[in-house]
Design a protein around this motif. Sequence first.
Motif, PDB file in Angstrom:
ATOM      1  N   ALA A 246       0.825  -1.209   0.000  1.00 47.55           N
ATOM      2  CA  ALA A 246       0.000   0.000   0.000  1.00 47.55           C
ATOM      3  C   ALA A 246       0.857   1.255   0.000  1.00 47.55           C
ATOM      4  O   ALA A 246       0.619   2.200  -0.769  1.00 47.55           O
ATOM      5  N   VAL A 247       1.865   1.294   0.858  1.00 50.15           N
ATOM      6  CA  VAL A 247       2.707   2.488   0.965  1.00 50.15           C
ATOM      7  C   VAL A 247       3.605   2.630  -0.262  1.00 50.15           C
ATOM      8  O   VAL A 247       3.884   3.741  -0.718  1.00 50.15           O
ATOM      9  N   THR A 248       4.045   1.500  -0.833  1.00 56.73           N
ATOM     10  CA  THR A 248       4.814   1.548  -2.082  1.00 56.73           C
ATOM     11  C   THR A 248       3.979   2.176  -3.187  1.00 56.73           C
ATOM     12  O   THR A 248       4.467   3.000  -3.973  1.00 56.73           O
ATOM     13  N   TYR A 249       2.713   1.789  -3.263  1.00 57.08           N
ATOM     14  CA  TYR A 249       1.792   2.390  -4.234  1.00 57.08           C
ATOM     15  C   TYR A 249       1.693   3.902  -4.039  1.00 57.08           C
ATOM     16  O   TYR A 249       1.785   4.673  -4.992  1.00 57.08           O
ATOM     17  N   LEU A 250       1.541   4.341  -2.810  1.00 55.10           N
ATOM     18  CA  LEU A 250       1.443   5.773  -2.532  1.00 55.10           C
ATOM     19  C   LEU A 250       2.706   6.510  -2.970  1.00 55.10           C
ATOM     20  O   LEU A 250       2.642   7.595  -3.550  1.00 55.10           O
ATOM     21  N   HIS A 251       3.856   5.931  -2.697  1.00 53.75           N
ATOM     22  CA  HIS A 251       5.136   6.578  -2.994  1.00 53.75           C
ATOM     23  C   HIS A 251       5.492   6.556  -4.480  1.00 53.75           C
ATOM     24  O   HIS A 251       6.087   7.503  -4.998  1.00 53.75           O
ATOM     25  N   MET A 252       5.121   5.464  -5.197  1.00 55.09           N
ATOM     26  CA  MET A 252       5.656   5.263  -6.533  1.00 55.09           C
ATOM     27  C   MET A 252       4.625   5.164  -7.654  1.00 55.09           C
ATOM     28  O   MET A 252       4.935   5.473  -8.799  1.00 55.09           O
ATOM     29  N   TYR A 253       3.417   4.734  -7.361  1.00 53.74           N
ATOM     30  CA  TYR A 253       2.482   4.397  -8.426  1.00 53.74           C
ATOM     31  C   TYR A 253       1.211   5.225  -8.443  1.00 53.74           C
ATOM     32  O   TYR A 253       0.416   5.104  -9.364  1.00 53.74           O
ATOM     33  N   ALA A 254       0.959   6.034  -7.451  1.00 50.03           N
ATOM     34  CA  ALA A 254      -0.166   6.957  -7.506  1.00 50.03           C
ATOM     35  C   ALA A 254       0.126   8.006  -8.570  1.00 50.03           C
ATOM     36  O   ALA A 254       1.286   8.212  -8.962  1.00 50.03           O
ATOM     37  N   ASP A 255      -0.923   8.690  -9.051  1.00 40.89           N
ATOM     38  CA  ASP A 255      -0.719   9.705 -10.089  1.00 40.89           C
ATOM     39  C   ASP A 255       0.268  10.774  -9.652  1.00 40.89           C
ATOM     40  O   ASP A 255       0.993  11.340 -10.458  1.00 40.89           O
ATOM     41  N   HIS A 256       0.279  11.075  -8.362  1.00 46.75           N
ATOM     42  CA  HIS A 256       1.237  12.008  -7.775  1.00 46.75           C
ATOM     43  C   HIS A 256       1.745  11.353  -6.497  1.00 46.75           C
ATOM     44  O   HIS A 256       0.947  10.806  -5.742  1.00 46.75           O
ATOM     45  N   PRO A 257       3.049  11.373  -6.222  1.00 45.65           N
ATOM     46  CA  PRO A 257       3.566  10.725  -5.005  1.00 45.65           C
ATOM     47  C   PRO A 257       2.859  11.245  -3.762  1.00 45.65           C
ATOM     48  O   PRO A 257       2.587  12.439  -3.634  1.00 45.65           O
ATOM     49  N   ILE A 258       2.590  10.358  -2.837  1.00 42.70           N
ATOM     50  CA  ILE A 258       1.888  10.713  -1.600  1.00 42.70           C
ATOM     51  C   ILE A 258       2.662  10.183  -0.405  1.00 42.70           C
ATOM     52  O   ILE A 258       3.116   9.032  -0.393  1.00 42.70           O
ATOM     53  N   ILE A 259       2.820  11.016   0.606  1.00 41.88           N
ATOM     54  CA  ILE A 259       3.441  10.613   1.869  1.00 41.88           C
ATOM     55  C   ILE A 259       2.332  10.551   2.910  1.00 41.88           C
ATOM     56  O   ILE A 259       1.621  11.530   3.133  1.00 41.88           O
ATOM     57  N   HIS A 260       2.165   9.427   3.539  1.00 40.15           N
ATOM     58  CA  HIS A 260       1.052   9.235   4.474  1.00 40.15           C
ATOM     59  C   HIS A 260       1.248  10.003   5.779  1.00 40.15           C
ATOM     60  O   HIS A 260       0.319  10.617   6.302  1.00 40.15           O
ATOM     61  N   ARG A 261       2.390   9.930   6.355  1.00 44.74           N
ATOM     62  CA  ARG A 261       2.788  10.632   7.578  1.00 44.74           C
ATOM     63  C   ARG A 261       2.180  10.088   8.867  1.00 44.74           C
ATOM     64  O   ARG A 261       2.450  10.632   9.945  1.00 44.74           O
ATOM     65  N   ASP A 262       1.363   9.071   8.797  1.00 43.30           N
ATOM     66  CA  ASP A 262       0.788   8.547  10.043  1.00 43.30           C
ATOM     67  C   ASP A 262       0.584   7.027   9.965  1.00 43.30           C
ATOM     68  O   ASP A 262      -0.472   6.517  10.332  1.00 43.30           O
ATOM     69  N   ILE A 263       1.621   6.318   9.497  1.00 44.29           N
ATOM     70  CA  ILE A 263       1.570   4.865   9.452  1.00 44.29           C
ATOM     71  C   ILE A 263       1.685   4.335  10.879  1.00 44.29           C
ATOM     72  O   ILE A 263       2.686   4.553  11.565  1.00 44.29           O
ATOM     73  N   LYS A 264       0.656   3.663  11.341  1.00 43.80           N
ATOM     74  CA  LYS A 264       0.658   3.093  12.692  1.00 43.80           C
ATOM     75  C   LYS A 264      -0.400   2.003  12.779  1.00 43.80           C
ATOM     76  O   LYS A 264      -1.297   1.900  11.940  1.00 43.80           O
ATOM     77  N   SER A 265      -0.333   1.196  13.800  1.00 41.10           N
ATOM     78  CA  SER A 265      -1.208   0.028  13.909  1.00 41.10           C
ATOM     79  C   SER A 265      -2.673   0.388  14.028  1.00 41.10           C
ATOM     80  O   SER A 265      -3.537  -0.357  13.559  1.00 41.10           O
TER      81      SER A 265
END
Length: 442
Positions: A246-265
Amino acid sequence: MNLRSESQPGGRKSRSSFVATPDRWENSRSSAASFASSAAMGGRKSPVRKRNAFKAFLRAFVSFFSSSSFKPEITSPRPRTTRTLESPYATPSRLSHSSLRESRKGTIHGRDSPWQRETGSTQFTMEEILKATKNFSPSLKIGQGGFGTVYKATLDDGTPIAVKRAKKSTYENHLSVEFQSEINILGQIEHLNLVRFFGYLEDNDERVVVTEYVPNGTLREHLDGFRGNFLELSARLDIAVDVAHAVTYLHMYADHPIIHRDIKSSNILLTENLRAKVADFGFARFGINEAGVTHISTQVKGTAGYLDPEYLRTYQLTDKSDVYSFGVLLVELISSRRPIERKRELKERITIKWALKNFQQGKTIQVLDHNIPHTPANNLALEKILELAFQCLAPSRQSRPSMRSCAEILWNIRKDYRELLSSDLLSQTSHQRNLSISGDET
Protein backbone atom coordinates in the motif's frame (compact mmCIF):
# COMPACT_ATOMS: atom_id res chain seq x y z
CA MET A 1 3.96 20.86 15.57
CA ASN A 2 0.90 18.69 15.15
CA LEU A 3 1.37 15.40 16.94
CA ARG A 4 -0.89 12.55 17.84
CA SER A 5 -0.26 10.78 21.09
CA GLU A 6 -0.57 7.00 21.32
CA SER A 7 -0.86 5.45 24.67
CA GLN A 8 -0.69 1.87 25.87
CA PRO A 9 12.61 10.29 -8.28
CA GLY A 10 12.26 8.58 -11.66
CA GLY A 11 9.39 7.81 -13.97
CA ARG A 12 6.12 6.99 -12.38
CA LYS A 13 3.33 4.72 -13.54
CA SER A 14 -0.31 5.57 -13.64
CA ARG A 15 -2.34 4.12 -10.81
CA SER A 16 -4.43 2.17 -13.33
CA SER A 17 -1.34 0.27 -14.47
CA PHE A 18 -0.40 -1.10 -11.05
CA VAL A 19 -2.46 -3.39 -8.90
CA ALA A 20 -0.32 -5.02 -6.22
CA THR A 21 -1.16 -8.40 -4.83
CA PRO A 22 0.64 -10.24 -2.03
CA ASP A 23 2.54 -12.29 -4.64
CA ARG A 24 3.22 -9.43 -7.05
CA TRP A 25 6.89 -8.96 -6.31
CA GLU A 26 9.50 -10.81 -8.36
CA ASN A 27 11.60 -13.30 -6.44
CA SER A 28 15.25 -13.77 -7.32
CA ARG A 29 16.51 -14.87 -3.90
CA SER A 30 15.36 -18.04 -2.17
CA SER A 31 17.74 -18.44 0.74
CA ALA A 32 15.97 -17.51 3.95
CA ALA A 33 19.29 -17.22 5.72
CA SER A 34 20.87 -14.55 3.50
CA PHE A 35 18.51 -12.70 1.15
CA ALA A 36 17.11 -9.98 3.40
CA SER A 37 20.38 -8.34 4.32
CA SER A 38 21.83 -8.28 0.78
CA ALA A 39 18.62 -6.89 -0.73
CA ALA A 40 18.38 -4.07 1.76
CA MET A 41 22.06 -3.15 1.55
CA GLY A 42 21.77 -2.71 -2.21
CA GLY A 43 23.80 -5.55 -3.71
CA ARG A 44 25.53 -8.85 -3.21
CA LYS A 45 28.36 -8.81 -0.73
CA SER A 46 30.51 -11.47 0.87
CA PRO A 47 29.19 -12.80 4.23
CA VAL A 48 32.02 -11.04 6.09
CA ARG A 49 31.37 -7.69 4.38
CA LYS A 50 27.62 -8.00 5.02
CA ARG A 51 28.16 -8.69 8.71
CA ASN A 52 30.63 -5.81 9.04
CA ALA A 53 28.28 -3.43 7.24
CA PHE A 54 25.36 -4.40 9.42
CA LYS A 55 27.45 -4.14 12.58
CA ALA A 56 28.55 -0.65 11.53
CA PHE A 57 24.92 0.26 10.94
CA LEU A 58 23.93 -1.04 14.37
CA ARG A 59 26.71 0.96 16.03
CA ALA A 60 25.40 4.14 14.37
CA PHE A 61 21.86 3.20 15.36
CA VAL A 62 22.78 2.64 19.00
CA SER A 63 24.84 5.84 19.10
CA PHE A 64 21.86 7.79 17.81
CA PHE A 65 19.42 6.42 20.36
CA SER A 66 21.84 6.92 23.22
CA SER A 67 22.47 10.55 22.27
CA SER A 68 20.68 13.40 24.00
CA SER A 69 19.18 14.55 20.70
CA PHE A 70 16.80 11.60 20.60
CA LYS A 71 13.73 12.27 22.72
CA PRO A 72 10.89 9.99 21.66
CA GLU A 73 8.77 10.97 24.62
CA ILE A 74 7.03 14.08 23.27
CA THR A 75 6.22 16.23 26.27
CA SER A 76 3.26 18.12 24.89
CA PRO A 77 1.65 16.20 22.05
CA ARG A 78 -1.78 17.00 20.69
CA PRO A 79 -3.90 13.91 21.28
CA ARG A 80 -5.67 12.40 18.28
CA THR A 81 -7.02 9.58 18.61
CA THR A 82 -8.79 -5.67 7.11
CA ARG A 83 -6.88 -14.18 3.28
CA THR A 84 -7.96 -14.65 0.11
CA LEU A 85 -7.38 -12.53 -2.94
CA GLU A 86 -10.36 -10.44 -3.92
CA SER A 87 -10.38 -7.44 -6.23
CA PRO A 88 -11.69 -4.21 -4.71
CA TYR A 89 -12.27 -2.57 -8.05
CA ALA A 90 -15.79 -2.26 -9.42
CA THR A 91 -15.29 -1.49 -13.09
CA PRO A 92 -18.09 -0.85 -15.60
CA SER A 93 -17.23 -4.11 -17.37
CA ARG A 94 -18.16 -6.02 -14.24
CA LEU A 95 -21.56 -4.42 -13.82
CA SER A 96 -24.72 -5.03 -15.80
CA HIS A 97 -26.02 -2.07 -17.76
CA SER A 98 -29.23 -1.97 -15.74
CA SER A 99 -27.41 -1.76 -12.45
CA LEU A 100 -25.39 1.37 -13.20
CA ARG A 101 -26.15 4.85 -12.07
CA GLU A 102 -24.06 7.99 -12.16
CA SER A 103 -23.16 9.97 -9.08
CA ARG A 104 -22.98 13.71 -8.93
CA LYS A 105 -19.28 13.47 -9.84
CA GLY A 106 -19.72 10.84 -12.56
CA THR A 107 -18.78 7.90 -10.38
CA ILE A 108 -20.44 4.60 -11.25
CA HIS A 109 -22.31 2.70 -8.56
CA GLY A 110 -23.63 -0.81 -8.97
CA ARG A 111 -26.48 -2.12 -6.85
CA ASP A 112 -25.89 -5.74 -7.89
CA SER A 113 -22.11 -5.63 -7.79
CA PRO A 114 -20.35 -7.49 -4.96
CA TRP A 115 -18.36 -4.31 -4.40
CA GLN A 116 -21.52 -2.18 -4.37
CA ARG A 117 -19.75 1.14 -5.06
CA GLU A 118 -16.72 2.22 -6.98
CA THR A 119 -14.12 4.45 -5.44
CA GLY A 120 -15.06 8.05 -6.21
CA SER A 121 -15.67 11.52 -4.84
CA THR A 122 -19.42 11.73 -4.47
CA GLN A 123 -20.67 14.78 -2.65
CA PHE A 124 -23.32 13.42 -0.34
CA THR A 125 -26.27 15.42 0.96
CA MET A 126 -26.97 15.97 4.61
CA GLU A 127 -30.21 14.01 4.23
CA GLU A 128 -28.32 10.97 2.93
CA ILE A 129 -25.82 11.09 5.78
CA LEU A 130 -28.48 11.54 8.46
CA LYS A 131 -30.51 8.66 7.07
CA ALA A 132 -27.48 6.38 6.80
CA THR A 133 -26.32 7.11 10.36
CA LYS A 134 -29.82 7.32 11.87
CA ASN A 135 -29.16 10.93 12.85
CA PHE A 136 -25.66 10.05 14.07
CA SER A 137 -27.00 7.51 16.52
CA PRO A 138 -24.63 6.79 19.43
CA SER A 139 -25.37 3.08 18.94
CA LEU A 140 -23.60 3.24 15.55
CA LYS A 141 -20.45 4.89 16.89
CA ILE A 142 -17.38 2.74 16.26
CA GLY A 143 -14.53 5.18 16.90
CA GLN A 144 -13.52 8.46 18.46
CA GLY A 145 -10.49 10.63 17.76
CA GLY A 146 -9.10 14.12 17.75
CA PHE A 147 -10.70 14.79 14.36
CA GLY A 148 -14.14 13.63 15.47
CA THR A 149 -16.36 10.55 15.60
CA VAL A 150 -16.63 7.54 13.28
CA TYR A 151 -19.96 5.81 12.68
CA LYS A 152 -20.88 2.57 10.96
CA ALA A 153 -23.72 3.28 8.51
CA THR A 154 -25.58 1.78 5.57
CA LEU A 155 -26.59 3.47 2.30
CA ASP A 156 -29.91 2.86 0.52
CA ASP A 157 -28.26 0.36 -1.86
CA GLY A 158 -27.08 -1.70 1.11
CA THR A 159 -23.47 -0.56 1.02
CA PRO A 160 -21.93 -0.56 4.52
CA ILE A 161 -19.87 2.58 5.05
CA ALA A 162 -17.79 4.34 7.68
CA VAL A 163 -18.74 7.97 8.28
CA LYS A 164 -16.11 10.20 9.89
CA ARG A 165 -17.72 13.35 11.25
CA ALA A 166 -15.52 16.28 12.26
CA LYS A 167 -15.99 17.89 15.65
CA LYS A 168 -17.88 21.17 15.31
CA SER A 169 -16.79 22.73 18.57
CA THR A 170 -13.10 22.36 17.79
CA TYR A 171 -13.27 22.93 14.04
CA GLU A 172 -10.20 25.07 13.52
CA ASN A 173 -8.51 26.28 10.36
CA HIS A 174 -5.86 23.54 10.44
CA LEU A 175 -8.59 20.90 10.59
CA SER A 176 -10.25 22.45 7.53
CA VAL A 177 -6.95 22.14 5.69
CA GLU A 178 -6.63 18.51 6.81
CA PHE A 179 -10.17 17.77 5.64
CA GLN A 180 -9.56 19.26 2.18
CA SER A 181 -6.24 17.44 1.92
CA GLU A 182 -7.77 14.13 2.93
CA ILE A 183 -10.65 14.18 0.41
CA ASN A 184 -8.32 15.43 -2.34
CA ILE A 185 -5.85 12.58 -1.77
CA LEU A 186 -8.48 9.90 -1.19
CA GLY A 187 -10.15 10.85 -4.47
CA GLN A 188 -6.94 10.10 -6.39
CA ILE A 189 -5.95 6.69 -5.01
CA GLU A 190 -7.22 3.16 -5.52
CA HIS A 191 -5.51 0.03 -4.27
CA LEU A 192 -6.41 -3.30 -2.74
CA ASN A 193 -4.70 -2.41 0.52
CA LEU A 194 -5.99 1.16 0.91
CA VAL A 195 -9.36 1.97 2.42
CA ARG A 196 -11.76 2.93 -0.40
CA PHE A 197 -13.15 6.45 -0.55
CA PHE A 198 -16.83 6.85 -1.43
CA GLY A 199 -17.35 10.59 -0.94
CA TYR A 200 -17.74 13.49 1.43
CA LEU A 201 -20.06 16.13 2.80
CA GLU A 202 -19.23 19.79 3.37
CA ASP A 203 -22.32 21.66 4.50
CA ASN A 204 -21.98 24.80 6.65
CA ASP A 205 -20.17 23.57 9.76
CA GLU A 206 -20.52 19.88 8.90
CA ARG A 207 -17.46 18.06 7.54
CA VAL A 208 -17.89 14.35 6.77
CA VAL A 209 -15.67 11.79 5.04
CA VAL A 210 -17.32 8.58 3.77
CA THR A 211 -15.21 5.46 3.20
CA GLU A 212 -15.77 1.73 2.99
CA TYR A 213 -16.54 -0.01 6.24
CA VAL A 214 -13.85 -2.50 7.18
CA PRO A 215 -15.44 -4.94 9.63
CA ASN A 216 -12.65 -6.51 11.63
CA GLY A 217 -11.25 -3.59 13.60
CA THR A 218 -7.73 -2.26 13.74
CA LEU A 219 -4.42 -4.07 13.85
CA ARG A 220 -3.82 -2.55 17.28
CA GLU A 221 -7.01 -4.12 18.60
CA HIS A 222 -5.87 -7.53 17.36
CA LEU A 223 -2.40 -7.14 18.88
CA ASP A 224 -4.06 -6.21 22.19
CA GLY A 225 -6.24 -9.33 22.04
CA PHE A 226 -9.50 -7.39 21.87
CA ARG A 227 -10.63 -9.26 18.72
CA GLY A 228 -10.51 -12.83 19.91
CA ASN A 229 -7.57 -15.06 19.14
CA PHE A 230 -4.13 -13.54 18.82
CA LEU A 231 -2.67 -13.27 15.34
CA GLU A 232 -0.36 -16.04 14.18
CA LEU A 233 3.02 -15.02 12.75
CA SER A 234 1.91 -16.04 9.25
CA ALA A 235 -0.99 -13.56 9.47
CA ARG A 236 1.33 -10.83 10.77
CA LEU A 237 3.68 -11.41 7.83
CA ASP A 238 0.75 -11.12 5.42
CA ILE A 239 -0.30 -7.85 7.06
CA ALA A 240 3.25 -6.47 6.83
CA VAL A 241 3.37 -7.33 3.11
CA ASP A 242 -0.04 -5.71 2.56
CA VAL A 243 0.98 -2.48 4.26
CA ALA A 244 4.31 -2.40 2.39
CA HIS A 245 2.44 -2.77 -0.92
CA ALA A 246 0.00 0.00 0.00
CA VAL A 247 2.71 2.49 0.97
CA THR A 248 4.81 1.55 -2.08
CA TYR A 249 1.79 2.39 -4.23
CA LEU A 250 1.44 5.77 -2.53
CA HIS A 251 5.14 6.58 -2.99
CA MET A 252 5.66 5.26 -6.53
CA TYR A 253 2.48 4.40 -8.43
CA ALA A 254 -0.17 6.96 -7.51
CA ASP A 255 -0.72 9.71 -10.09
CA HIS A 256 1.24 12.01 -7.78
CA PRO A 257 3.57 10.72 -5.01
CA ILE A 258 1.89 10.71 -1.60
CA ILE A 259 3.44 10.61 1.87
CA HIS A 260 1.05 9.24 4.47
CA ARG A 261 2.79 10.63 7.58
CA ASP A 262 0.79 8.55 10.04
CA ILE A 263 1.57 4.86 9.45
CA LYS A 264 0.66 3.09 12.69
CA SER A 265 -1.21 0.03 13.91
CA SER A 266 -4.41 1.90 14.76
CA ASN A 267 -4.56 3.16 11.15
CA ILE A 268 -4.34 -0.38 9.74
CA LEU A 269 -7.82 -1.88 9.32
CA LEU A 270 -8.39 -5.61 8.87
CA THR A 271 -11.05 -7.39 6.86
CA GLU A 272 -12.67 -10.60 8.04
CA ASN A 273 -9.99 -12.65 6.25
CA LEU A 274 -7.24 -10.45 7.69
CA ARG A 275 -6.59 -8.42 4.55
CA ALA A 276 -4.91 -5.18 5.69
CA LYS A 277 -6.05 -1.74 4.52
CA VAL A 278 -4.24 1.50 5.34
CA ALA A 279 -6.62 4.24 6.49
CA ASP A 280 -6.73 7.83 7.80
CA PHE A 281 -5.22 10.28 5.31
CA GLY A 282 -5.77 13.37 7.46
CA PHE A 283 -2.03 14.00 7.77
CA ALA A 284 -1.13 12.82 4.24
CA ARG A 285 0.33 15.21 1.72
CA PHE A 286 1.59 15.13 -1.84
CA GLY A 287 5.27 14.31 -2.04
CA ILE A 288 8.18 15.25 -4.24
CA ASN A 289 7.51 15.24 -7.98
CA GLU A 290 10.29 17.50 -9.28
CA ALA A 291 13.79 16.57 -10.38
CA GLY A 292 16.48 17.86 -8.04
CA VAL A 293 14.12 18.36 -5.07
CA THR A 294 15.17 16.23 -2.12
CA HIS A 295 12.60 17.08 0.53
CA ILE A 296 9.61 19.16 1.55
CA SER A 297 9.93 21.67 4.38
CA THR A 298 6.74 21.45 6.39
CA GLN A 299 5.21 21.48 9.84
CA VAL A 300 5.76 18.26 11.75
CA LYS A 301 2.71 16.00 11.93
CA GLY A 302 2.43 12.43 13.07
CA THR A 303 2.12 10.25 16.15
CA ALA A 304 4.56 10.07 19.06
CA GLY A 305 6.57 6.88 18.89
CA TYR A 306 6.24 6.54 15.11
CA LEU A 307 7.71 9.91 14.13
CA ASP A 308 10.89 10.01 12.06
CA PRO A 309 13.38 11.78 14.40
CA GLU A 310 15.18 13.37 11.43
CA TYR A 311 11.90 14.91 10.24
CA LEU A 312 11.15 15.99 13.79
CA ARG A 313 14.53 17.68 14.08
CA THR A 314 14.85 19.30 10.62
CA TYR A 315 11.22 19.74 9.49
CA GLN A 316 12.29 18.09 6.22
CA LEU A 317 9.74 15.55 5.01
CA THR A 318 10.48 12.75 2.51
CA ASP A 319 8.95 9.35 1.78
CA LYS A 320 11.64 7.89 4.05
CA SER A 321 9.65 9.26 7.00
CA ASP A 322 6.99 6.68 6.15
CA VAL A 323 9.74 4.06 5.99
CA TYR A 324 10.78 4.93 9.54
CA SER A 325 7.20 4.61 10.78
CA PHE A 326 6.96 1.28 8.97
CA GLY A 327 10.04 0.08 10.86
CA VAL A 328 8.34 0.90 14.14
CA LEU A 329 5.25 -0.97 12.91
CA LEU A 330 7.32 -4.08 12.10
CA VAL A 331 8.68 -4.22 15.65
CA GLU A 332 5.17 -3.68 16.96
CA LEU A 333 3.81 -6.46 14.75
CA ILE A 334 6.16 -9.14 16.05
CA SER A 335 6.26 -8.04 19.69
CA SER A 336 2.65 -6.80 20.10
CA ARG A 337 4.08 -3.98 22.23
CA ARG A 338 3.12 -0.37 21.63
CA PRO A 339 5.93 1.96 20.49
CA ILE A 340 5.88 3.66 23.89
CA GLU A 341 5.02 1.43 26.83
CA ARG A 342 4.46 3.96 29.60
CA LYS A 343 3.72 1.39 32.29
CA ARG A 344 6.91 -0.62 31.83
CA GLU A 345 10.21 0.00 33.55
CA LEU A 346 12.40 2.64 31.96
CA LYS A 347 14.73 0.26 30.09
CA GLU A 348 11.74 -1.30 28.30
CA ARG A 349 9.64 1.81 27.79
CA ILE A 350 10.78 2.63 24.24
CA THR A 351 10.01 -0.56 22.36
CA ILE A 352 12.44 -0.16 19.46
CA LYS A 353 15.34 0.48 21.87
CA TRP A 354 14.38 -2.55 23.93
CA ALA A 355 14.09 -4.71 20.81
CA LEU A 356 17.45 -3.51 19.47
CA LYS A 357 19.20 -4.29 22.75
CA ASN A 358 17.85 -7.83 22.74
CA PHE A 359 18.83 -8.21 19.07
CA GLN A 360 22.41 -7.13 19.79
CA GLN A 361 22.70 -9.42 22.80
CA GLY A 362 21.56 -12.46 20.85
CA LYS A 363 18.24 -12.56 22.70
CA THR A 364 16.06 -11.92 19.68
CA ILE A 365 13.56 -14.56 20.78
CA GLN A 366 12.58 -12.37 23.74
CA VAL A 367 11.15 -9.81 21.32
CA LEU A 368 8.63 -12.28 19.93
CA ASP A 369 5.07 -12.02 21.26
CA HIS A 370 4.72 -14.71 23.92
CA ASN A 371 1.53 -15.93 22.22
CA ILE A 372 3.56 -17.07 19.20
CA PRO A 373 5.27 -20.48 19.61
CA HIS A 374 9.03 -20.83 19.23
CA THR A 375 9.55 -22.90 16.07
CA PRO A 376 12.43 -22.92 13.56
CA ALA A 377 10.24 -21.12 11.00
CA ASN A 378 9.01 -18.50 13.47
CA ASN A 379 12.48 -17.88 14.90
CA LEU A 380 14.06 -17.40 11.47
CA ALA A 381 11.29 -15.07 10.30
CA LEU A 382 11.63 -13.07 13.52
CA GLU A 383 15.36 -12.58 12.94
CA LYS A 384 14.89 -11.40 9.35
CA ILE A 385 11.95 -9.10 10.13
CA LEU A 386 13.89 -7.41 12.92
CA GLU A 387 16.91 -6.96 10.65
CA LEU A 388 14.70 -5.18 8.12
CA ALA A 389 13.01 -3.13 10.83
CA PHE A 390 16.31 -1.74 12.11
CA GLN A 391 17.33 -0.79 8.57
CA CYS A 392 14.06 1.15 8.26
CA LEU A 393 14.85 2.81 11.60
CA ALA A 394 18.28 4.11 10.51
CA PRO A 395 18.92 7.60 11.96
CA SER A 396 19.65 9.03 8.49
CA ARG A 397 17.03 8.79 5.76
CA GLN A 398 19.71 8.05 3.15
CA SER A 399 20.48 4.80 5.01
CA ARG A 400 16.89 3.56 4.95
CA PRO A 401 15.58 1.26 2.21
CA SER A 402 12.73 2.33 -0.05
CA MET A 403 9.26 0.98 0.62
CA ARG A 404 9.53 -1.08 -2.57
CA SER A 405 12.67 -2.73 -1.20
CA CYS A 406 10.84 -3.40 2.06
CA ALA A 407 7.99 -5.06 0.17
CA GLU A 408 10.41 -7.22 -1.87
CA ILE A 409 12.32 -8.30 1.22
CA LEU A 410 9.16 -9.13 3.13
CA TRP A 411 7.79 -11.07 0.16
CA ASN A 412 10.93 -13.22 0.23
CA ILE A 413 10.81 -13.63 4.00
CA ARG A 414 7.24 -14.85 3.69
CA LYS A 415 8.09 -17.18 0.80
CA ASP A 416 10.91 -18.82 2.74
CA TYR A 417 8.80 -18.91 5.89
CA ARG A 418 6.07 -20.84 4.08
CA GLU A 419 8.61 -23.23 2.56
CA LEU A 420 10.15 -23.91 5.96
CA LEU A 421 6.71 -24.42 7.49
CA SER A 422 5.85 -26.94 4.77
CA SER A 423 9.10 -28.83 5.25
CA ASP A 424 8.56 -28.91 9.03
CA LEU A 425 5.06 -30.29 8.58
CA LEU A 426 6.30 -32.87 6.08
CA SER A 427 9.05 -33.92 8.47
CA GLN A 428 6.62 -34.24 11.37
CA THR A 429 4.18 -36.28 9.29
CA SER A 430 6.97 -38.58 8.14
CA HIS A 431 8.21 -39.01 11.72
CA GLN A 432 4.72 -39.85 12.96
CA ARG A 433 4.24 -42.36 10.15
CA ASN A 434 7.52 -44.08 11.00
CA LEU A 435 6.54 -44.27 14.67
CA SER A 436 3.21 -45.78 13.68
CA ILE A 437 4.88 -48.40 11.49
CA SER A 438 7.36 -49.26 14.24
CA GLY A 439 4.49 -49.70 16.69
CA ASP A 440 2.62 -52.01 14.33
CA GLU A 441 5.70 -54.20 13.83
CA THR A 442 6.14 -54.70 17.55
